[in-house]
Scaffold this motif. Structure first.
Motif, short mmCIF file in Angstrom:
data_model
loop_
_atom_site.label_atom_id
_atom_site.label_comp_id
_atom_site.label_asym_id
_atom_site.label_seq_id
_atom_site.Cartn_x
_atom_site.Cartn_y
_atom_site.Cartn_z
N PHE A 47 -60.76 -74.40 -16.01
CA PHE A 47 -60.02 -75.53 -15.46
C PHE A 47 -58.62 -75.61 -16.03
O PHE A 47 -57.69 -76.05 -15.34
N ARG A 48 -58.43 -75.19 -17.28
CA ARG A 48 -57.09 -75.16 -17.86
C ARG A 48 -56.20 -74.19 -17.09
O ARG A 48 -55.05 -74.51 -16.74
N GLU A 49 -56.73 -73.01 -16.81
CA GLU A 49 -55.95 -72.02 -16.06
C GLU A 49 -55.71 -72.48 -14.63
O GLU A 49 -54.65 -72.24 -14.06
N PHE A 50 -56.70 -73.16 -14.05
CA PHE A 50 -56.55 -73.68 -12.69
C PHE A 50 -55.41 -74.69 -12.63
O PHE A 50 -54.57 -74.65 -11.73
N GLY A 51 -55.37 -75.61 -13.59
CA GLY A 51 -54.30 -76.60 -13.61
C GLY A 51 -52.94 -75.99 -13.87
O GLY A 51 -51.93 -76.44 -13.30
N ARG A 52 -52.89 -74.97 -14.70
CA ARG A 52 -51.60 -74.35 -15.00
C ARG A 52 -51.06 -73.61 -13.79
O ARG A 52 -49.88 -73.71 -13.46
N LEU A 53 -51.92 -72.84 -13.10
CA LEU A 53 -51.46 -72.08 -11.95
C LEU A 53 -51.16 -72.97 -10.75
O LEU A 53 -50.31 -72.64 -9.92
N ARG A 54 -51.84 -74.10 -10.64
CA ARG A 54 -51.63 -74.97 -9.50
C ARG A 54 -50.26 -75.62 -9.50
O ARG A 54 -49.75 -76.09 -8.48
N GLN A 55 -49.62 -75.65 -10.69
CA GLN A 55 -48.29 -76.26 -10.79
C GLN A 55 -47.20 -75.38 -10.17
O GLN A 55 -46.09 -75.86 -9.94
N HIS A 56 -47.52 -74.11 -9.94
CA HIS A 56 -46.54 -73.19 -9.36
C HIS A 56 -46.74 -73.15 -7.85
O HIS A 56 -47.77 -72.70 -7.36
N ALA A 57 -45.73 -73.60 -7.13
CA ALA A 57 -45.85 -73.67 -5.67
C ALA A 57 -45.90 -72.30 -5.04
O ALA A 57 -46.42 -72.13 -3.93
#
Length: 236
Positions: free
Chosen positions: A88-98
């Protein structure tokens, strides 16, 4: 009491080589039992923690709130909780990049969870190889002590004027004590190695299943927040 005393006397009167073999086997037995008891508590705690986390996970709570709760915990998370936290940490980090698509977000999250899964598996398998080593080598170490004791007994018999069973019985008896000690160290190590290896394999399968289930859930979330592709402008 008589049998215990006779065994004690055999060990006391044994040759220095047999005593060293017995001491080595005793140390191996103590070490293997320490690993057995510690691993038993560790596996039991891991299963209990995983059960509690999965009950909370499948209760329908908010994933972001669960992640923040795990991230703010004072102790390091283990088991399924550690896998969830990493993914979930990686999911949240990558989701910030459009510029990153949904497939890339899920692939990155899955890689993070796989890395956490391997760390958890390595933690659970730690020291199991020592049990396997004790279980496989202790009988041969005991056999070495047995062979040495029998050789010493027959060597003493060669210097005697008259060969009798009473002359070789003590030497052979102390030699057989080494064999018994080797089996005493090996049998529990083999039994608990097989048992714990099976439990680790089951936990690994459980972790792998959770990775796939969480990946499916995250994929639905990623598709909801992923930007729609721009449509080409119509030609006039």
């Amino acid at each position: 009491m008589t049998d215990d005393l006779s065994v004690f006397e055999l060990v006391r009167d044994a040759t220095i080589v047999v005593k060293l073999v017995l001491a080595l086997l005793l140390a191996a037995s103590v070490m293997s039992w320490a690993i057995i008891l510690r691993k038993r508590a560790e596996l039991r705690a891991t299963r209990a923690d995983s059960d509690r986390f999965e009950d909370e996970f499948w209760s329908g709570g908010d994933l972001t709130a669960m992640y923040r709760k795990l991230e703010g915990a004072k102790k390091a998370n283990k088991g399924v909780a550690s896998i969830f936290e990493s993914g979930f940490r990686e999911f949240g980090r990558l989701r910030q990049h459009a510029a990153i698509g949904a497939d890339q977000i899920i692939e990155g999250s899955r890689r993070a969870m796989r890395a956490a899964l391997l760390k958890e598996t390595d933690r659970l398998e730690k020291s199991l190889s020592m049990l396997a080593t004790v279980g496989s080598t202790s009988p041969y170490v005991g056999l070495f002590g047995t062979v040495w004791g029998i050789m010493n007994a027959f060597h003493g018999l060669g210097n005697a004027q008259q060969a009798t069973l009473a002359l070789v019985a003590p030497g052979i008896s102390e030699a057989l004590v080494a064999t018994a000690m080797g089996l005493f160290a090996a049998i529990p190590a083999v039994i608990f190695y097989n048992r714990y290896a099976d439990q680790v394999s089951r936990l690994e399968l459980r972790y792998d299943t959770f990775v796939e289930e969480l990946s499916t859930i995250l994929q639905r979330h990623a598709m909801q927040v992923a930007p729609k592709p721009a449509t080409p402008r119509e030609k006039v």
